[in-house]
Scaffold this active site. Structure first.
Site, short mmCIF file in Angstrom:
data_model
loop_
_atom_site.label_atom_id
_atom_site.label_comp_id
_atom_site.label_asym_id
_atom_site.label_seq_id
_atom_site.Cartn_x
_atom_site.Cartn_y
_atom_site.Cartn_z
N ARG A 18 0.85 -1.19 0.00
CA ARG A 18 0.00 0.00 0.00
C ARG A 18 0.89 1.25 0.00
O ARG A 18 1.53 1.56 1.01
CB ARG A 18 -0.94 0.02 1.21
CG ARG A 18 -1.76 1.32 1.27
CD ARG A 18 -3.01 1.23 2.12
NE ARG A 18 -2.77 1.08 3.54
CZ ARG A 18 -3.71 1.20 4.48
NH1 ARG A 18 -4.96 1.49 4.12
NH2 ARG A 18 -3.42 1.01 5.75
N ASP A 35 -3.96 2.63 14.14
CA ASP A 35 -3.13 3.28 13.14
C ASP A 35 -3.69 4.68 12.89
O ASP A 35 -4.53 5.16 13.66
CB ASP A 35 -3.01 2.45 11.86
CG ASP A 35 -4.33 2.32 11.10
OD1 ASP A 35 -5.33 2.97 11.49
OD2 ASP A 35 -4.36 1.57 10.11
#
Length: 549
Positions: free
Chosen positions: A175, A456
């Site tokens: 990603r 996160d």
């Protein structure tokens, strides 16, 4: 081999390209002249389009603020209404994605994730990584070694980590950072390189042909998009990149995270734009909630309650899930479920069993809804997720489950008619999560265990945006407190003082003061930065002094 510690300033020999960060010998090999030339080519072709699309985001926010709510696009109805087109068939290694694990790109984590027994591993240069120069460039070294299955790591205590030898490694996906991010340590013609192009380009240039040789391909997760035009940009980059290194178009595959409220109205169109390169869509649940709050922040009718009350079964989230599954399966691609952020509880069997049951229930809901796979954040929860999918999905995927019964209207995607409360505990929890996460991020850590969850950037974004929203609209808590900017700044002071008392003299070595100062600018109901990562990025930029000359 580990990344060498000694670093130097890399002198670029590519015209118009300057590298302003220090690199080790291994990292200098990754940033070879050929690599930098490839990155510069992509940036020069596509960065103007990227900047135009970011400006379109600004205009769209202005429309939202004026009350023009999201809706399906009339000009692309022909794409949605055409039942005949399909995206690419699943690529090698991506037919069965029942359990995926994700995490940052540091060396030990990469090894543990590849060994975790999942179908795939998403190596995350985005939300689980603080984008320090060292993290980003050493992460590319780690990707290079992971692709070639030579990656090892030795802890200072002598413990050694290496890849399992039974051939059951997870398939690697990467990603890159989102379109809004820049890589300020690399200048191209005097401007910072697009972080998306940098992350994608370095990985692709070094590893695409090696991955093909090993029977897989360059596979990506694509984050934070807000329109099908942003997907078109990725598709154009994929085509040019494949042509430049002379591999067939369609070799690259990208799974798009539907993690913005605007993208949920363009899912068919996003798959269509990427159709030769599409591996489906993913429910990026936490960022989706953040986007819902951020985009609709001006409107009191869209104020959300405590994060703990915004489950996947509330109306707007349920509609999003059902539409995503139906859309993906109609077009022949995977509909991936969301992240379970829970982590095992060591030394407390009762608490750990409760966590396991929550993960089980979440994954049972996903597989019975029609998802083709799911995410976990910790290797200790792989088995429970895999067991659920093995029981209810014995075949590699359930793309054949068409969900023709699903009808989702624009109002369904905006429906927040559910019970929930805004509480003082919810306020304090948001402040605690925001403070602790931002402090860790400023130290270079992008994935942090807080309150039993692996947090996160997405969950910190929810915390930040909820506080802004509550102050913006002066909500009343369940305890009868009117939420104002002054009240939230007072609570922020109190929570910071608790941390100071707990840490004592160690507090001086932390980044809590900087985290608090940045946090305070976004919780008074007056200003909301688009992203935490752009709010804080300049604080972690480390331009080498020689590069300033």
């Amino acid at each position: 081999m580990s990344v060498q510690a000694a670093t130097t300033l890399l002198k670029s020999t590519v015209p118009g390209v300057a590298v302003l960060g220090r690199v080790s010998a291994r990292e200098a090999e990754i940033l070879s002249p050929a690599t930098l030339q490839f990155i510069a080519t992509l940036h020069r072709i596509f960065n103007p389009t990227r900047k135009t699309l970011l400006q379109k985001r600004v205009y769209r926010q202005q429309q939202l603020d004026r009350g023009v709510l999201p809706d399906f696009l009339p000009e692309t109805a022909y794409i949605r209404n055409d039942p005949n087109w399909r995206a690419a068939v699943p690529a090698p290694g991506l037919q069965d994605r029942r359990v995926e694990i994700t995490g940052p790109v540091d060396r030990k984590m990469v090894i543990n994730a590849l060994n975790a027994g999942t179908s795939t591993f998403m190596a995350d240069f985005e939300d689980s990584s603080s984008p320090t120069w060292e993290n980003m460039i050493s992460g590319q070294v780690n990707m290079y070694d992971a692709v070639r299955e030579t990656i090892t790591f030795s802890n200072p205590n002598g413990k050694k980590y290496e890849l399992r030898k039974d051939g059951k490694l997870a398939v690697l996906l990467v990603r890159p950072r989102g379109w809004h991010m820049e890589e300020k340590h690399v200048l191209i013609d005097g401007e910072p390189c697009s972080a998306s192009i940098f992350d994608f380009g370095v990985y692709f240039f070094h590893n695409a042909k090696e991955l093909i040789k090993r029977g897989k391909g360059p596979y990506f997760y694509l984050p934070k998009m807000e329109s099908h035009l942003e997907a078109r940009l990725w598709n154009d980059i994929f085509n040019v990149s494949q042509d430049v290194i002379n591999i067939p178009r369609g070799t690259i595959r990208g799974t798009v995270l539907i993690e913005t409220i605007l993208a949920s109205f363009e899912m068919d169109e996003i798959i269509y734009e990427l159709r030769d390169h599409s591996s489906g869509l993913n429910c990026g649940r936490w960022d989706y909630i953040f986007s819902f709050i951020k985009k609709l922040r001006n409107h009191p009718q869209f104020v959300l309650p405590d994060r703990s009350d915004v489950s996947m079964t509330v109306p707007f989230m349920d509609a999003y899930v059902r539409l995503l599954i139906q859309t993906c399966h109609k077009r022949g691609v995977h509909a991936m479920g969301g992240m379970s952020a829970f982590i095992p509880v060591k030394g407390d069997e009762v608490a750990n069993n409760a966590v396991t049951q929550k993960v089980y229930n979440d994954k049972l809901r996903e597989v019975t809804a029609g998802h083709d796979g799911t995410w976990v954040a910790h290797p200790g929860l792989v088995k429970v997720a895999k067991d659920v999918f093995d029981e209810h999905m014995p075949q590699p995927n359930q793309i054949h489950l068409r969900r023709d019964d699903v009808v989702v209207k624009n109002t369904d995607l905006l429906n927040i008619n559910f019970k929930g409360a805004i509480t003082e505990q919810g306020i304090r929890s948001n402040i605690q999560v925001g403070l602790e996460y931002m402090e860790a991020w400023l130290r270079g850590t992008g994935c942090v265990p807080i309150h039993g969850l692996m947090e996160d950037a997405a969950t910190a974004e929810i915390s930040r945006s909820q506080l802004y929203q509550w102050a913006r609209h002066n909500v009343i808590t369940a305890e009868g407190i009117r939420v104002t900017g002054d009240y939230l700044l007072k609570v922020l002071d109190e929570e910071t003082d608790k941390i100071k008392q707990k840490l004592g003299a160690k507090y001086a070595q932390t980044k809590f003061d900087a985290a608090k100062a940045a946090f305070a600018t976004n919780v008074n109901g007056e200003k909301l930065d688009d992203f935490l990562t752009t709010l804080l990025y300049d604080d972690i930029v480390t331009i080498a002094p020689q590069a300033r000359l």
